[in-house]
Enzyme design. Structure first.
Site, PDB file in Angstrom:
ATOM      1  N   HIS A 102       6.360  -7.966 -15.673  1.00 23.84           N
ATOM      2  CA  HIS A 102       4.948  -8.358 -15.570  1.00 23.84           C
ATOM      3  C   HIS A 102       4.821  -9.757 -14.958  1.00 23.84           C
ATOM      4  CE1 HIS A 102       4.523  -5.614 -19.276  1.00 23.84           C
ATOM      5  NE2 HIS A 102       3.781  -5.036 -18.345  1.00 23.84           N
ATOM      6  N   LYS A 134      -1.416   4.903 -26.583  1.00 23.50           N
ATOM      7  CA  LYS A 134      -0.165   4.739 -27.326  1.00 23.50           C
ATOM      8  C   LYS A 134      -0.399   3.579 -28.299  1.00 23.50           C
ATOM      9  CE  LYS A 134       1.213   3.088 -22.825  1.00 23.50           C
ATOM     10  NZ  LYS A 134       2.128   2.743 -21.835  1.00 23.50           N
ATOM     11  N   ARG A 171       7.391  -0.010 -10.042  1.00 26.78           N
ATOM     12  CA  ARG A 171       8.805  -0.335 -10.185  1.00 26.78           C
ATOM     13  C   ARG A 171       9.702   0.650  -9.437  1.00 26.78           C
ATOM     14  NH1 ARG A 171       8.336  -0.198 -16.550  1.00 26.78           N
ATOM     15  NH2 ARG A 171       7.135   1.559 -15.808  1.00 26.78           N
ATOM     16  N   SER A 189       8.171  -2.406 -21.444  1.00 24.08           N
ATOM     17  CA  SER A 189       7.932  -2.965 -22.779  1.00 24.08           C
ATOM     18  C   SER A 189       8.595  -2.099 -23.841  1.00 24.08           C
ATOM     19  CB  SER A 189       6.424  -3.042 -23.047  1.00 24.08           C
ATOM     20  OG  SER A 189       5.804  -3.861 -22.097  1.00 24.08           O
TER      21      SER A 189
HETATM   22  O1  PNS Z   1       0.563  -1.273 -19.346  1.00 20.01           O
HETATM   23  P1  PNS Z   1       0.074   0.135 -19.310  1.00 20.01           P
HETATM   24  O2  PNS Z   1       0.076   0.721 -20.708  1.00 20.01           O
HETATM   25  O3  PNS Z   1       0.826   0.971 -18.334  1.00 20.01           O
HETATM   26  O4  PNS Z   1      -1.471   0.076 -18.823  1.00 20.01           O
HETATM   27  C1  PNS Z   1      -2.244   1.229 -18.715  1.00 20.01           C
HETATM   28  C2  PNS Z   1      -3.721   0.893 -18.552  1.00 20.01           C
HETATM   29  C3  PNS Z   1      -4.173  -0.016 -19.674  1.00 20.01           C
HETATM   30  C4  PNS Z   1      -3.935   0.183 -17.229  1.00 20.01           C
HETATM   31  C5  PNS Z   1      -4.508   2.226 -18.563  1.00 20.01           C
HETATM   32  O5  PNS Z   1      -4.140   2.972 -19.677  1.00 20.01           O
HETATM   33  C6  PNS Z   1      -6.014   2.008 -18.576  1.00 20.01           C
HETATM   34  O6  PNS Z   1      -6.598   1.655 -17.571  1.00 20.01           O
HETATM   35  N1  PNS Z   1      -6.623   2.207 -19.757  1.00 20.01           N
HETATM   36  C7  PNS Z   1      -8.035   1.956 -19.977  1.00 20.01           C
HETATM   37  C8  PNS Z   1      -8.811   3.270 -20.082  1.00 20.01           C
HETATM   38  C9  PNS Z   1      -9.081   3.813 -18.706  1.00 20.01           C
HETATM   39  O7  PNS Z   1      -9.701   3.182 -17.869  1.00 20.01           O
HETATM   40  N2  PNS Z   1      -8.548   5.027 -18.484  1.00 20.01           N
HETATM   41  C10 PNS Z   1      -8.654   5.682 -17.195  1.00 20.01           C
HETATM   42  C11 PNS Z   1      -7.582   5.200 -16.260  1.00 20.01           C
HETATM   43  S1  PNS Z   1      -7.558   6.199 -14.872  1.00 20.01           S
END
Ligand code: PNS
Length: 159
Positions: free
Chosen positions: A19, A43, A92, A130
């Site tokens: 990150h 999650k 990645r 993570s």
């Molecule tokens: O670090 P991560 O867990 O890979 O991040 C994922 C994240 C937070 C970017 C994604 O889950 C997200 O955008 N969640 C918010 C809810 C949302 O907008 N969902 C639709 C995404 S297409």
């Protein structure tokens, strides 16, 4: 030329060197970056949101154009609220691609003016996640080379 306001959304559970790598690249490209920490990820997060925020702040205190905030709900709604034009994600490996593309297309569908931009970390940070950090630490492995110092200290205090 630096562009505009970008958000970098994620769980950051916890922040890793991957990150930080992406953030350092982004801070050279965009005027203003908001790290948007999702408060209610699907999650279940292992670290309380306040701890996640503190660890992020400790890890990027030298990046003056980067701020940290939390959000609930849809990323696109948060981006609209902040007048962000760009959504940053790290890419990645090929294994990330399908899920990231799905999210990018869904976000584009919901908010066509928000551009998803993928930044690629250096090779040594490309295998990090993570969840791996938490697993290695839980079994007593050394995570000092893959997370910022504050995160390493945090996990050492827990064990
Ligand atoms: O670090 P991560 O867990 O890979 O991040 C994922 C994240 C937070 C970017 C994604 O889950 C997200 O955008 N969640 C918010 C809810 C949302 O907008 N969902 C639709 C995404 S297409």
């Amino acid at each position: 030329m630096k562009l505009t306001t970008a958000i970098y959304p994620g769980s950051f559970d916890p922040i890793t060197n991957g990150h930080v790598d992406v953030l350092r690249r982004a801070s050279k490209l965009f005027e203003n970056i908001i790290i948007a920490v999702l408060e209610n990820p699907s999650k279940t997060p292992s670290l309380p949101v306040n701890d996640r925020i503190k660890l992020i702040k400790d890890s990027i205190s030298d990046l003056k154009n980067v701020n940290v905030d939390t959000f609930k709900g849809l990323t696109v709604d948060y981006a609209r609220k902040k007048n962000a034009q760009v959504l940053i994600r790290g890419l990645r490996a090929v294994s990330d691609f399908e899920h990231e593309m799905q999210m990018a297309q869904m976000n584009k569908n919901l908010y066509p003016d928000l551009e998803t931009i993928f930044l690629v970390p250096s090779v040594e940070n490309s295998f990090l996640s993570s969840s791996l950090v938490k697993e290695v630490s839980a079994f007593g492995g050394d995570i000092s080379q893959i997370v910022p110092e504050s995160v390493n200290n945090y996990f050492n205090r827990q064990t």
